[in-house]
Design a protein around this motif. Structure first.
Motif, PDB file in Angstrom:
ATOM      1  N   GLU B   2       0.838  -1.085   0.110  1.00 48.70           N
ATOM      2  CA  GLU B   2      -0.010  -0.144   0.053  1.00 48.70           C
ATOM      3  C   GLU B   2       0.639   1.321  -0.155  1.00 48.70           C
ATOM      4  O   GLU B   2       1.916   1.320   0.452  1.00 48.70           O
ATOM      5  CB  GLU B   2      -1.007  -0.024   1.238  1.00 48.70           C
ATOM      6  CG  GLU B   2      -0.362   0.276   2.408  1.00 48.70           C
ATOM      7  CD  GLU B   2      -1.094   0.552   3.537  1.00 48.70           C
ATOM      8  OE1 GLU B   2      -2.422   0.589   3.343  1.00 48.70           O
ATOM      9  OE2 GLU B   2      -0.722   0.983   4.748  1.00 48.70           O
ATOM     10  N   HIS B  14      -2.113   2.680  -3.777  1.00 49.43           N
ATOM     11  CA  HIS B  14      -2.560   1.265  -3.571  1.00 49.43           C
ATOM     12  C   HIS B  14      -3.064   1.326  -2.247  1.00 49.43           C
ATOM     13  O   HIS B  14      -2.314   1.726  -1.347  1.00 49.43           O
ATOM     14  CB  HIS B  14      -1.456   0.260  -3.673  1.00 49.43           C
ATOM     15  CG  HIS B  14      -0.894   0.050  -5.139  1.00 49.43           C
ATOM     16  ND1 HIS B  14      -1.489  -1.206  -5.897  1.00 49.43           N
ATOM     17  CD2 HIS B  14      -0.100   0.725  -5.822  1.00 49.43           C
ATOM     18  CE1 HIS B  14      -1.032  -0.832  -7.082  1.00 49.43           C
ATOM     19  NE2 HIS B  14      -0.201   0.060  -7.149  1.00 49.43           N
ATOM     20  N   SER B  17      -6.125  -3.313   1.163  1.00 43.59           N
ATOM     21  CA  SER B  17      -7.363  -4.094   0.518  1.00 43.59           C
ATOM     22  C   SER B  17      -7.078  -4.816  -0.833  1.00 43.59           C
ATOM     23  O   SER B  17      -7.575  -5.503  -1.260  1.00 43.59           O
ATOM     24  CB  SER B  17      -8.593  -3.244   0.527  1.00 43.59           C
ATOM     25  OG  SER B  17      -8.697  -2.296  -0.206  1.00 43.59           O
ATOM     26  N   LYS B  19      -7.075  -2.721  -3.265  1.00 44.41           N
ATOM     27  CA  LYS B  19      -7.884  -1.679  -4.385  1.00 44.41           C
ATOM     28  C   LYS B  19      -6.930  -0.684  -4.605  1.00 44.41           C
ATOM     29  O   LYS B  19      -5.745  -0.185  -3.950  1.00 44.41           O
ATOM     30  CB  LYS B  19      -8.860  -1.136  -3.626  1.00 44.41           C
ATOM     31  CG  LYS B  19      -9.853  -0.017  -4.510  1.00 44.41           C
ATOM     32  CD  LYS B  19     -11.143   0.411  -3.744  1.00 44.41           C
ATOM     33  CE  LYS B  19     -11.483   1.642  -4.679  1.00 44.41           C
ATOM     34  NZ  LYS B  19     -12.652   2.285  -4.013  1.00 44.41           N
ATOM     35  N   ALA B  20      -6.747  -0.340  -5.949  1.00 42.37           N
ATOM     36  CA  ALA B  20      -5.776   0.704  -6.330  1.00 42.37           C
ATOM     37  C   ALA B  20      -6.374   1.740  -7.369  1.00 42.37           C
ATOM     38  O   ALA B  20      -7.472   1.483  -7.919  1.00 42.37           O
ATOM     39  CB  ALA B  20      -4.710  -0.090  -7.105  1.00 42.37           C
ATOM     40  N   SER B  21      -5.758   3.003  -7.443  1.00 46.64           N
ATOM     41  CA  SER B  21      -6.286   3.633  -8.316  1.00 46.64           C
ATOM     42  C   SER B  21      -5.021   4.588  -9.009  1.00 46.64           C
ATOM     43  O   SER B  21      -3.916   4.792  -8.386  1.00 46.64           O
ATOM     44  CB  SER B  21      -7.281   5.033  -7.633  1.00 46.64           C
ATOM     45  OG  SER B  21      -7.679   5.882  -8.416  1.00 46.64           O
ATOM     46  N   GLU B  55     -12.153  12.049  -8.080  1.00 46.08           N
ATOM     47  CA  GLU B  55     -12.255  11.170  -7.037  1.00 46.08           C
ATOM     48  C   GLU B  55     -11.158  11.934  -5.794  1.00 46.08           C
ATOM     49  O   GLU B  55     -10.324  12.972  -6.415  1.00 46.08           O
ATOM     50  CB  GLU B  55     -11.752   9.906  -6.924  1.00 46.08           C
ATOM     51  CG  GLU B  55     -10.443   9.482  -7.586  1.00 46.08           C
ATOM     52  CD  GLU B  55     -10.018   7.909  -7.831  1.00 46.08           C
ATOM     53  OE1 GLU B  55     -11.030   7.054  -7.762  1.00 46.08           O
ATOM     54  OE2 GLU B  55      -8.979   7.620  -8.022  1.00 46.08           O
ATOM     55  N   TRP B  57      -8.287  11.252  -2.929  1.00 42.74           N
ATOM     56  CA  TRP B  57      -7.360  10.331  -2.154  1.00 42.74           C
ATOM     57  C   TRP B  57      -6.825  11.133  -0.578  1.00 42.74           C
ATOM     58  O   TRP B  57      -6.361  12.083  -0.729  1.00 42.74           O
ATOM     59  CB  TRP B  57      -5.946  10.204  -3.020  1.00 42.74           C
ATOM     60  CG  TRP B  57      -6.135   9.417  -4.475  1.00 42.74           C
ATOM     61  CD1 TRP B  57      -7.138   8.875  -4.821  1.00 42.74           C
ATOM     62  CD2 TRP B  57      -4.919   9.128  -5.030  1.00 42.74           C
ATOM     63  NE1 TRP B  57      -6.865   8.158  -5.971  1.00 42.74           N
ATOM     64  CE2 TRP B  57      -5.579   8.148  -6.179  1.00 42.74           C
ATOM     65  CE3 TRP B  57      -3.870   9.215  -5.200  1.00 42.74           C
ATOM     66  CZ2 TRP B  57      -4.893   7.921  -7.199  1.00 42.74           C
ATOM     67  CZ3 TRP B  57      -2.951   8.928  -6.383  1.00 42.74           C
ATOM     68  CH2 TRP B  57      -3.337   8.371  -7.289  1.00 42.74           C
TER      69      TRP B  57
END
Lengths: 280, 133
Positions: B2, B14, B17, B19-21, B55, B57
């Motif tokens: 992460e 990252h 979980s 999940k990444a963007s 989005e 972060w």
């Protein structure tokens, strides 16, 4: 029956004068919780605490400049700055009551380890984050003078409002409220009061629902009106918590933005200058 | 693993979980450096919000110090950083840790969540990133 009017709100009280109305409400507050005097004192002293905090921080910043001018090493200055800043924080905590101080000191221990916000613990924390040892003093000095603009501004401009807010909080507050109020910026004070009434009243159809009812029926929504509603609600007992307080605020916020809600409730169209005037 | 990372034209976040963007820098509108809470209340922390077109972060300094330093040192971000203070922690933040809480969690949020924090910010026009981070 007299009417106390403040900031465009009316509230009927069973007293012959405004002064006696105030005394009446404060007496109720003291009786309801049995700690009214201490809390009253706390409410009145919060503006002073904030002003003192501002003074100490400004003096600290000036002292820091002086220390740098004296040619001390970065580590010596950083150690002094951390200790001084921590002392100021602890002093402010003591003024908020023993319970608040214990809770906040425990937070420090939880966050920084045994010894709380000490130079050694902060140094360890930074190194763990990846800060080079040679950079630690500079980073700590930076952290020590981190701006506190909102508190400073509120300490000056918010005092008048806070005095009223302090009275409202008198009814149902505990020490937790004091440290929340201490750092609430001016434009958030009213919301804080709502939240604390909902959250701390513990009571009932309590502060939270009491205030909710006041909003719903348009009796009053802040200042003395809120205080009286808090008294009524708080006396009833119950378990509504801070959630209720938060919702009450949202309802009010919605009310302010949407005059249709006002109309549905039978209120006159929203007008800031007449905000929450009592219904006939 | 992460964390935040960057390449020439893009940023990647990252989460633990999995999940990444991945976002193009061209979509980045602002980077907020938020000074959250107060040392008096022992709830102070620094948290960064990367605001893209679609989005947000949430990148706490406590866990991402090194990667933030690396990313923010790069030229394209210099003019995008806004230093702001959240002196009083809103109730929902204190209780639910919804977006930041007392100590923010690395997270990817919908852009609509920004409206929940922008009213709480006191923009510090006289503060540069160098003076606080």
């Amino acid at each position: 029956m007299d009417y106390i009017e403040e900031q465009g709100m009316c509230l009927p009280l069973p007293t012959p004068s405004a002064d006696e109305g105030i005394e009446f409400l404060e007496n109720i507050a003291a009786g309801n919780l049995g700690a009214g005097l201490r809390i009253t004192s706390q409410g009145k002293s919060i503006p002073q605490i904030r002003a003192e905090y501002k003074f100490l921080i400004e003096r600290f910043e000036q002292d820091l400049i002086n220390k740098k001018a004296m040619g001390l090493s970065p580590k010596e200055i950083a150690r002094w700055a951390v200790n001084e800043r921590t002392s100021i924080a602890k002093l402010m905590r003591r003024k908020q009551g023993l319970e608040a101080k214990i809770i906040l000191d425990l937070r420090d221990v939880n966050k920084y380890g045994l010894g709380g916000r000490s130079y050694e613990n902060l140094e360890k924390r930074l190194i763990t984050k990846g800060v080079a040892a040679s950079e630690v003093p500079n980073e700590l000095m930076k952290g020590a003078v981190k701006p506190n603009k909102a508190v400073s501004d509120a300490a000056i401009k918010g005092a008048a409002f806070l005095q009223n807010g302090g009275r409202a909080v008198i009814v149902i507050s505990i020490s937790a409220t004091a440290y929340t109020l201490l750092t609430a910026p001016e434009n958030k004070l009213e919301q804080v009061i709502y939240e604390e009434i909902g959250g701390v009243a513990g009571g009932a159809v309590g502060g939270g629902l009491g205030v909710g009812l006041c909003v719903a029926f348009g009796i009053a929504t802040s200042g003395w009106g809120l205080l009286a509603c808090g008294v009524v609600g708080g006396g009833a007992g119950g378990l509504l918590g801070a959630e209720a307080g938060s919702k009450v605020y949202l309802v009010k916020d919605e009310y302010m933005r949407n005059s249709a809600i006002v109309n549905n409730g039978g209120f006159e169209e929203y007008n800031p200058s007449k905000f929450m005037r009592a219904l006939p | 693993m992460e964390g935040l990372s960057s390449s020439k034209d893009a940023l990647t976040l990252h989460l633990s979980s999995g999940k990444a963007s991945h976002q193009e820098i061209a979509n980045l509108e602002n980077i907020y450096c938020l000074l959250v809470g107060s040392d008096v209340q022992s709830n102070d922390s620094i948290c960064f919000i990367f605001k893209f077109k679609n989005e947000l972060w949430v990148v706490p300094e406590s866990s991402q110090y090194r990667s933030l330093k690396e990313v923010l040192a790069k030229e394209p971000y210099n003019g995008m950083v806004v230093v702001a203070q959240v002196d009083y922690l809103p109730f929902t933040w204190r209780r639910n840790k919804f977006l930041l809480g007392m100590e923010g969690n690395l997270a990817i949020k919908d852009i609509s969540k920004f409206s929940e924090i922008e009213d709480e910010l006191t923009i510090l026009n006289d503060c540069s990133l160098d003076s606080v981070f």
